[in-house]
Each structure stands twice: as C-alpha cells, then as structure tokens.
Design a protein around this motif. Sequence first.
Motif, PDB file in Angstrom:
ATOM      1  N   ALA A  30     -10.671 -13.390  -1.592  1.00 30.20           N
ATOM      2  CA  ALA A  30      -9.527 -12.969  -0.778  1.00 30.20           C
ATOM      3  C   ALA A  30      -8.676 -11.976  -1.547  1.00 30.20           C
ATOM      4  N   GLU A  31      -8.479 -12.226  -2.828  1.00 33.33           N
ATOM      5  CA  GLU A  31      -7.676 -11.324  -3.654  1.00 33.33           C
ATOM      6  C   GLU A  31      -8.396  -9.998  -3.862  1.00 33.33           C
ATOM      7  N   LYS A  32      -9.709 -10.024  -4.026  1.00 34.61           N
ATOM      8  CA  LYS A  32     -10.487  -8.796  -4.225  1.00 34.61           C
ATOM      9  C   LYS A  32     -10.493  -7.944  -2.971  1.00 34.61           C
ATOM     10  N   GLU A  33     -10.523  -8.582  -1.807  1.00 32.71           N
ATOM     11  CA  GLU A  33     -10.593  -7.852  -0.552  1.00 32.71           C
ATOM     12  C   GLU A  33      -9.354  -6.999  -0.315  1.00 32.71           C
ATOM     13  N   TRP A  34      -8.167  -7.480  -0.667  1.00 32.92           N
ATOM     14  CA  TRP A  34      -6.943  -6.757  -0.400  1.00 32.92           C
ATOM     15  C   TRP A  34      -6.591  -5.860  -1.574  1.00 32.92           C
ATOM     16  N   LYS A  35      -6.371  -4.593  -1.291  1.00 23.60           N
ATOM     17  CA  LYS A  35      -5.979  -3.648  -2.326  1.00 23.60           C
ATOM     18  C   LYS A  35      -4.772  -2.878  -1.818  1.00 23.60           C
ATOM     19  N   GLU A  36      -3.722  -2.892  -2.608  1.00 25.94           N
ATOM     20  CA  GLU A  36      -2.476  -2.219  -2.249  1.00 25.94           C
ATOM     21  C   GLU A  36      -2.641  -0.700  -2.347  1.00 25.94           C
ATOM     22  N   VAL A  37      -2.187  -0.006  -1.309  1.00 22.57           N
ATOM     23  CA  VAL A  37      -2.223   1.455  -1.286  1.00 22.57           C
ATOM     24  C   VAL A  37      -1.179   1.988  -2.265  1.00 22.57           C
ATOM     25  N   ALA A  38      -1.509   3.088  -2.930  1.00 17.33           N
ATOM     26  CA  ALA A  38      -0.600   3.697  -3.913  1.00 17.33           C
ATOM     27  C   ALA A  38       0.751   4.012  -3.269  1.00 17.33           C
ATOM     28  N   LEU A  39       1.790   3.870  -4.057  1.00 14.24           N
ATOM     29  CA  LEU A  39       3.158   4.055  -3.597  1.00 14.24           C
ATOM     30  C   LEU A  39       3.512   5.532  -3.459  1.00 14.24           C
ATOM     31  N   GLN A  40       4.114   5.875  -2.319  1.00 16.59           N
ATOM     32  CA  GLN A  40       4.704   7.187  -2.112  1.00 16.59           C
ATOM     33  C   GLN A  40       6.135   6.940  -1.640  1.00 16.59           C
ATOM     34  N   LEU A  41       7.088   7.321  -2.468  1.00 12.75           N
ATOM     35  CA  LEU A  41       8.491   7.086  -2.127  1.00 12.75           C
ATOM     36  C   LEU A  41       8.943   8.062  -1.044  1.00 12.75           C
ATOM     37  N   PRO A  42       9.756   7.588  -0.105  1.00  8.94           N
ATOM     38  CA  PRO A  42      10.232   8.457   0.984  1.00  8.94           C
ATOM     39  C   PRO A  42      11.413   9.308   0.532  1.00  8.94           C
ATOM     40  N   GLU A  43      11.853  10.160   1.443  1.00  8.44           N
ATOM     41  CA  GLU A  43      13.085  10.918   1.214  1.00  8.44           C
ATOM     42  C   GLU A  43      14.254   9.936   1.218  1.00  8.44           C
ATOM     43  N   ALA A  44      15.352  10.359   0.628  1.00 11.21           N
ATOM     44  CA  ALA A  44      16.564   9.531   0.646  1.00 11.21           C
ATOM     45  C   ALA A  44      17.001   9.319   2.092  1.00 11.21           C
ATOM     46  N   PRO A  45      17.542   8.154   2.400  1.00 11.92           N
ATOM     47  CA  PRO A  45      17.957   7.883   3.782  1.00 11.92           C
ATOM     48  C   PRO A  45      19.146   8.742   4.202  1.00 11.92           C
ATOM     49  N   LYS A  46      19.184   9.063   5.495  1.00 13.25           N
ATOM     50  CA  LYS A  46      20.308   9.798   6.079  1.00 13.25           C
ATOM     51  C   LYS A  46      21.019   8.879   7.062  1.00 13.25           C
ATOM     52  N   ALA A  47      22.323   8.980   7.112  1.00 15.31           N
ATOM     53  CA  ALA A  47      23.132   8.108   7.978  1.00 15.31           C
ATOM     54  C   ALA A  47      22.676   8.172   9.434  1.00 15.31           C
ATOM     55  N   SER A  48      22.233   9.327   9.887  1.00  9.76           N
ATOM     56  CA  SER A  48      21.819   9.474  11.291  1.00  9.76           C
ATOM     57  C   SER A  48      20.543   8.701  11.622  1.00  9.76           C
ATOM     58  N   ASN A  49      19.790   8.289  10.612  1.00  8.89           N
ATOM     59  CA  ASN A  49      18.538   7.571  10.835  1.00  8.89           C
ATOM     60  C   ASN A  49      18.660   6.060  10.637  1.00  8.89           C
TER      61      ASN A  49
END
Length: 181
Positions: free
Chosen positions: A42-61
């Motif tokens: 079960a642990e071998k089957e799941w692999k975390e996708v590499a991290l891509q950080l988003p843009e900084a949040p905007k108040a309008s979103n």
Amino acid sequence: MLFVLNQTFSSATGKRVAAMILLTSLSVTSLVKAADEVDEEAEKEWKEVALQLPEAPKASNLIDFYQSNNLSFAIDTRSVNVVTDGTVRYTLIATSSSGAKNVSYEAIRCQSYEKKLYAFGRPDGSWSRSRKNQWEVISGTNTNKQHLILFTDYFCEGNSIAGKTDTIVDRLRGKRSLFSR
C-alpha cells in the motif's frame, strides 16, 4: 524446535499439543508477515507528486469557510488543485480577530484522512518551506477544526476526493453541496 518439543512431550497427547503449538506459532508468524507485506505494498503504490508552490494569494480570490472563537479561515480559490497523487492542495489563510494573518500551503489526502503542511507564506509573497515534512492524521478535537471542515464539507467524500478542482471551488463558493452532482 520440533525436536525440543518432542523431547519435552513424550506422550501422544503431549506430541499433539506440541504440534498444535508449532502450527499456531507458524500461523501467527505467517499472518504477521502477510500483514507487513500488505502495508508495504500500500505504501509503495502511493507516490506523492513533486511540490509546486502557487502564487501568493490575492484578497479577491479568498473565500471564508470556517470561523472559530478568535480565528477565521479562508482558502485562495486559485490555489485549489486536485493532484494526480490523490491529494487536494490549497493555500489556507488564518486571520486572527486582531487582523494578524498566517498563510500556508497545505494538502489533504482523503484516502488516509491526513493533512500536510508544505510551506508558509511570507509578507513579500514568497514561500518558506515547512521543516515538518510528514503527513499527520486530521484531528477533530482541537479548537480550530479547519482541516476537518475541509475534509468533510468540501474536499472528500468518504476516503475519495469529492470531485474535480472546479467542483471543489464551486462547493467553497456555496454553489453546490457535497451531495449534489
């Protein structure tokens, strides 16, 4: 081991007892080994996708979704992402009653009822990676239940992701409930 048991139990009844003890210990050992193999698979089957950080949040979103005694929580809808590894990633903004803000980039994994903190937002819009690089079980006993609310009301249906990114964002906006398809 059988030789030792045969020496100890010389009668026919004793030999049967010895054989039962041997078979029981072999059965328990086999079951433990099989359970370990299933866990490893079960642990071998799941692999975390590499991290891509988003843009900084905007108040309008930002969309508010939960308020505790002294904190309100919002999600940056532009950051919500259903990832191919079976997680939902998002930017969370916690605002205190005095106006102080904490920004974090996180994920929830519906399959295992876990959350993960990837990074903290800085005032200049950049990110600082979290030193804690592990998944944690979501708790519903804390004062702040933001992760539990995201899991149960917006992101997950049982142990599955409750729709695609657009569906989850619509749910956060109040346009659709978890039970409408």
